[in-house]
Design a protein around this motif. Structure first.
Motif, PDB file in Angstrom:
ATOM      1  N   GLN A  34     -42.218 -45.265  11.587  1.00 24.11           N
ATOM      2  CA  GLN A  34     -41.801 -44.361  12.650  1.00 24.11           C
ATOM      3  C   GLN A  34     -40.706 -43.414  12.179  1.00 24.11           C
ATOM      4  O   GLN A  34     -40.512 -42.341  12.751  1.00 24.11           O
ATOM      5  CB  GLN A  34     -41.311 -45.170  13.858  1.00 24.11           C
ATOM      6  CG  GLN A  34     -42.372 -46.072  14.474  1.00 24.11           C
ATOM      7  CD  GLN A  34     -43.525 -45.274  15.071  1.00 24.11           C
ATOM      8  OE1 GLN A  34     -43.308 -44.260  15.709  1.00 24.11           O
ATOM      9  NE2 GLN A  34     -44.744 -45.733  14.850  1.00 24.11           N
TER      10      GLN A  34
ATOM     11  N   VAL B 142     -48.571 -35.709   7.291  1.00 18.91           N
ATOM     12  CA  VAL B 142     -49.720 -36.616   7.285  1.00 18.91           C
ATOM     13  C   VAL B 142     -50.660 -36.202   6.165  1.00 18.91           C
ATOM     14  O   VAL B 142     -50.984 -35.027   6.004  1.00 18.91           O
ATOM     15  CB  VAL B 142     -50.462 -36.565   8.644  1.00 18.91           C
ATOM     16  CG1 VAL B 142     -51.701 -37.440   8.605  1.00 18.91           C
ATOM     17  CG2 VAL B 142     -49.535 -36.994   9.765  1.00 18.91           C
TER      18      VAL B 142
ATOM     19  N   LYS C 201     -48.843 -42.353   6.795  1.00 14.93           N
ATOM     20  CA  LYS C 201     -47.831 -42.156   7.820  1.00 14.93           C
ATOM     21  C   LYS C 201     -48.292 -42.705   9.162  1.00 14.93           C
ATOM     22  O   LYS C 201     -47.506 -43.272   9.925  1.00 14.93           O
ATOM     23  CB  LYS C 201     -47.505 -40.667   7.942  1.00 14.93           C
ATOM     24  CG  LYS C 201     -46.432 -40.383   8.990  1.00 14.93           C
ATOM     25  CD  LYS C 201     -46.107 -38.915   9.065  1.00 14.93           C
ATOM     26  CE  LYS C 201     -45.049 -38.653  10.136  1.00 14.93           C
ATOM     27  NZ  LYS C 201     -44.711 -37.210  10.235  1.00 14.93           N
ATOM     28  N   ILE C 202     -49.583 -42.539   9.446  1.00  9.58           N
ATOM     29  CA  ILE C 202     -50.157 -43.029  10.703  1.00  9.58           C
ATOM     30  C   ILE C 202     -51.154 -44.135  10.383  1.00  9.58           C
ATOM     31  O   ILE C 202     -52.078 -43.936   9.594  1.00  9.58           O
ATOM     32  CB  ILE C 202     -50.847 -41.897  11.479  1.00  9.58           C
ATOM     33  CG1 ILE C 202     -49.840 -40.790  11.802  1.00  9.58           C
ATOM     34  CG2 ILE C 202     -51.478 -42.423  12.762  1.00  9.58           C
ATOM     35  CD1 ILE C 202     -50.453 -39.596  12.490  1.00  9.58           C
TER      36      ILE C 202
ATOM     37  N   GLY D 214     -51.356 -48.559  14.788  1.00  9.40           N
ATOM     38  CA  GLY D 214     -50.143 -48.010  15.378  1.00  9.40           C
ATOM     39  C   GLY D 214     -48.896 -48.824  15.079  1.00  9.40           C
ATOM     40  O   GLY D 214     -47.921 -48.765  15.831  1.00  9.40           O
TER      41      GLY D 214
END
Length: 274
Positions: free
Chosen positions: A199, A205, A230-231, A235
């Motif tokens: 986070q 990305v 990154k993602i 989640g």
């Protein structure tokens, strides 16, 4: 009179109406009908009750199914002479008593029974589908609960990283390739655990061909600690990387998806040292 009552309560009259008696039992019933008006009256009441039940519980089949069932089953019962011949040949001495409408009742009752059987099959099929659907929903809910439990446990572990004083928190800052880039690395030299805060990653990305790769500088040499995006699909906030006991610095490079054996120095994004 006691014998008559016992005869009525024996249940043989119901079996007689349904045609489920032996020739000897049929003769006995018909003899009792002739001798005792009470038996005759009880028989008529049973016929009315069964006929009423059959019509009240009958389910209208489709036109195609109705035609098929009635043509193949009921129509074969339309010729009452068939029964007369069998009774005359097999039991020539029996005098068959025919109650008004009895033959029609047999035909209607049989047709209603077939309709009820078909309806029962449909009901069982629908119930089976519903049970299967509920089972699938239960399995899905169980999987969801397991995923939720795993997520909660992992979040507790993430919070524990920041509460555990044995972790060293290092801020990696951007290089000339990404001047405003930064990310957070939590390293526990005692447990040899390395966690990154996804986070807090301030980096673009990646496309489908590239991933970020974390490196630890150990005795002046880079050690691969794994790749990350990154993602993430789940989640997750934190990601655990490969363990390392000693580290002088940490750095992140942009590599082909899956990672590289050695870091691509021209693709260094962020770096930080103790």
């Amino acid at each position: 009179m006691e014998d008559v009552n016992k005869f009525i309560e024996s249940g043989i009259l119901e079996l007689y109406v349904l045609g489920n008696v032996s020739p000897a039992e049929r003769r006995e019933v018909e003899a009792m009908i002739q001798k005792h008006p009470a038996v005759r009256a009880e028989l008529e009441e049973i016929e009315k009750a069964l006929e009423s039940y059959a019509f009240e519980n009958a389910i209208q089949p489709s036109d195609k199914q109705r035609t098929k069932v009635l043509n193949s089953l009921v129509v074969n019962l339309a010729d009452d002479r068939t029964f007369t011949k069998k009774e005359t040949v097999t039991e020539p001495t029996v005098i068959t008593m025919r109650q008004p409408g009895t033959s029609n009742f047999y035909k209607y009752a049989f047709a209603a029974s077939v309709a009820l059987l078909l309806a029962s099959i449909v009901a069982i099929y629908n119930l089976s589908n519903k049970l299967q659907q509920k089972t699938q929903e239960l399995v899905a809910a169980n999987l969801q609960n397991q995923k939720f439990t795993t997520t909660v446990n992992f979040m507790n572990e993430q919070l524990g990283v920041f509460r555990d004083t044995s972790y060293k928190i290092l801020h990696l800052k951007g290089t000339k390739n990404l001047p405003h880039g930064n990310m957070l690395v939590a390293w526990n030299p005692v447990k040899k655990k390395v966690m990154i805060d996804l986070q807090a990653v301030n980096m673009p990305v990646n496309d489908k061909e590239h991933q970020y790769q974390l490196w630890a500088l150990v005795s002046g040499k880079p050690v691969d600690l794994g790749v990350f995006d990154k993602i993430t699909e789940d989640g997750a906030r934190m990601k655990e990387m490969r363990p390392v006991a000693l580290a002088e610095a940490f750095a992140v490079t942009r590599e082909p998806r899956g990672g590289s054996v050695n870091p691509t120095m021209s693709e260094m994004m962020v770096i930080g040292q103790f």
